[in-house]
Design an enzyme around this catalytic site. Sequence first.
Site, PDB file in Angstrom:
ATOM      1  N   ASP A 678       0.822  -1.201   0.000  1.00  0.00           N
ATOM      2  CA  ASP A 678       0.000   0.000   0.000  1.00  0.00           C
ATOM      3  C   ASP A 678       0.866   1.265   0.000  1.00  0.00           C
ATOM      4  O   ASP A 678       0.617   2.214  -0.740  1.00  0.00           O
ATOM      5  CB  ASP A 678      -0.895  -0.070   1.250  1.00  0.00           C
ATOM      6  CG  ASP A 678      -1.976   0.953   1.202  1.00  0.00           C
ATOM      7  OD1 ASP A 678      -2.674   1.016   0.182  1.00  0.00           O
ATOM      8  OD2 ASP A 678      -2.106   1.719   2.193  1.00  0.00           O
ATOM      9  N   LYS A 682       1.489   4.552  -2.739  1.00  0.00           N
ATOM     10  CA  LYS A 682       1.368   5.968  -2.374  1.00  0.00           C
ATOM     11  C   LYS A 682       2.608   6.753  -2.788  1.00  0.00           C
ATOM     12  O   LYS A 682       2.515   7.844  -3.344  1.00  0.00           O
ATOM     13  CB  LYS A 682       1.115   6.113  -0.876  1.00  0.00           C
ATOM     14  CG  LYS A 682      -0.266   5.604  -0.477  1.00  0.00           C
ATOM     15  CD  LYS A 682      -0.462   5.698   1.012  1.00  0.00           C
ATOM     16  CE  LYS A 682      -1.804   5.124   1.419  1.00  0.00           C
ATOM     17  NZ  LYS A 682      -1.907   4.930   2.860  1.00  0.00           N
TER      18      LYS A 682
END
Length: 814
Positions: A678, A682
């Site tokens: 994740d 980003k």
Amino acid sequence: MRVLKFGGTSVKSPEVINKVIGIVKSRMKKEKVVVVVSAFGGVTDELLNLSRVAASGDRSYRNDLEKLELRHLQAVRDLVKVADQSRVLANTKVMLNALDDVLHGIYLVRELSIKTQDFILSFGERLSSYIISEALKNAGVNAACADATSLIRTANDYGNATVDFNTTNRLIRKHFKNEKSLQVVPGFIASTKDGHISTLGRGGSDYTAAILAAALKVSELEIWTDVDGIMTADPRKVAKAFPVPRLSYEETMELSHFGAKVVYPPSIQPVMDLGIPFRILNTFNPDVPGTLVSKETSSTEVGIKGISSIDDVSLLTLHGSGMIGVAGVSMRLFGALARHKVSVIMISQASSEHSINFAVRPSDTATACEAIEEEFRNEMTLGHIEAVRVEEGMSIVAVVGENMRRIPGVAGKLFSSLGRNGINIHAIAQGSFELNISLAVGKRDISKALNVIHEGFFLSHMKTLNLFIVGTGTVGGTLLEQIRSQSAYLLENHHLELRVVGLTNTRKMIFDKEGVALGEWSEVLSKNGKKADFQKFMERMYACNLRNSVLVDCTSNETVASVYEQALDQSISVVTPNKIACSSAYAKYKALKRTAALRGARFLFETNVGAGLPVVSTLNDLIRSGDKIHKIEAVLSGTLNYLFNTVGPKSSLSKTVKVAREMGYAEPDPRIDLYGTDVARKILILARESGAELEVKDVKVDHFLPAQVRKAKDVDGFFKELEGYDKEFEEKRSALEKRKCKWRYVATYEKGKAVLALKEYTSDHPFYHIDGSDNIVLFTTSRYASQPLVVKGAGAGAAVTAAGVLADIVRVSV
Ligand code: ADP
Ligand code: ASP
Ligand code: MG
């Protein structure tokens, strides 16, 4: 003296006729008055229909005729006192019988000439004027019904007869010279030189009134209808239209020529020639000032006064190399059209003279093509001029205002607002007086175009966004609640109206152009919603073709992310917390940005990094203002922060991960968090926004879990391996504690490279002090060289994410 004209809408029922009587009486107290009336509302259309049905040999016309008879007889009963009723009913019946006879004749011979048609249509005004004059008498006014056929004289043409003003003016002046009673004149009808009844064209009662006003040189003409004046746009098409207080004759002429039905265009000429002012007033709201039309206009800040449209036209193009520099091509073109009685609504010619574009009514298209082919047969055979190009299903929008020429940027604003909404302009014409700019657009876009222009010019302080929201889970549901609770504030302080026009989750979907009621969206969706079908949802969104549309994706779904490009291509903005699109292939990310720029739509994804924290926007602002990004360092995983802050002698690593999962901090598959997947997405997005051409595989991940743990095939296996690692982890951790340090899983972007790694920090570093699900981002730039710019705060959770999405939505409006 004053002429008062009451249109069909003002005499559609006895109840409204009573309002008319009140208005007439109040005006009569001040000065002498002449009244002109239309047929009862809808009657002219019914007569047209009846005569066509009769001429086709269909006896069913009799049913509608009967209804028409009853309507008039009932009006007499309602408006005339019993003592006079039988006389008035008998006279009315005589007229109705004559109508019946002529329709029967048409039915028998199955033929309907335009001359007979005029005769039939004349019954509408003959009946209404007679009944209204009797109603006025009944109300104590000394009234009489005038015979318009002995007042207005036309040439021997029908349907839209040409007025002979010399004779007409003479007849009118003679008639009114010694007339003491209030004259109720039927509008629309006249008689030809040969003494037959003719009509002045649809909407022609306005013309009758203007002819009388000019012949009698009255002080003012009043046109009473069912709206509060001439509006900024047709109120049936633009709900937010409002009345314009003052217009010049020319402005009114342009607006009505281009479809503002409220005044019949020829009516303006007679009063304009004499400078007689006229006013449009509302029978249903007689105290509002309405619109005053006179020589002077009033200036408005926006420069334009109104917008009108002709919804159905054909756009024809004559083009060819043989037209360049050849004198007389346009003269021959328009001469040929005029000879065939084709009226040209709009013309535009490129300065190269290579092509001439013009618009005609759809019913004239074939005649126009034949006329042109006949005229330019030689040139076409030689290939100097191409065959006429025809685009059907077009509309024309006209933007009108005398002061347009004094205010720069009107055209720019017009075209950019249409462009931003994906409306394609097929032809443009601007009058040399700059009183009018006309545009041809596809018929499908007409309502959108009118509303976009109206909003852009008249409501620039006010904007509506039409939202299509996908996903009603934690973020979507919270967003809907925030929109509801913020709507009054946004309207008052930002003049922004947010309408949720489309809403779908995986079960149900619903559409409402007025906006779904947000207080009870959940009930409305489950009760009235249709079975969800994402493809259909998108199709419906495109078909709605609404201005300022925004697709809001509150899912983490790949299918939803895959439609962004098509939506942007339709000039629909996209707002999304879903990271999939921006972290997929670089080419895809770039294509989305490019399409958005090309179509004037916004693609906003602030919540892809750090939820509602202004991370992406801060980065963009730095770059836009000329700063250079040297380094981005960020702690972007709330889950990992929680772990590193919680793990200790009493809470092993594996146990803490389990608790985090139960509490909803970690993903159901916690490996996504613990392997940095994740966070990698980003930092990839931030790197791309900084200008790096990176793919997710280019993000170097330094794992803090040993390979042994990462070998696990599934979640259960992973936990097992993790338990085996607990002890070693705790040893490392207590050593860290002794060093008075803290671990952070840090994403770094520097010199074109993105890296994830576990790092340790002492208490003098900002990364040391972060609690709970906080995120922190440090931007080291040319401007922020010694001390980085810090963005810090809650970086996860439905409320902050939804707030970030809402902020992006509001950003679309500016
Ligand atoms: P009447 O029967 O009084 O002659 P019309 O139906 O001919 O009335 O004209 C009034 C109607 O014109 C209004 O009800 C409105 O719907 C329509 N209209 C179209 N464009 C405009 C505009 N720009 N301003 C006001 N009304 C308009
Ligand atoms: N009754 C006619 C029509 O409907 C004329 C008018 O109302 O102005 O066209
Ligand atoms: Mg009218």
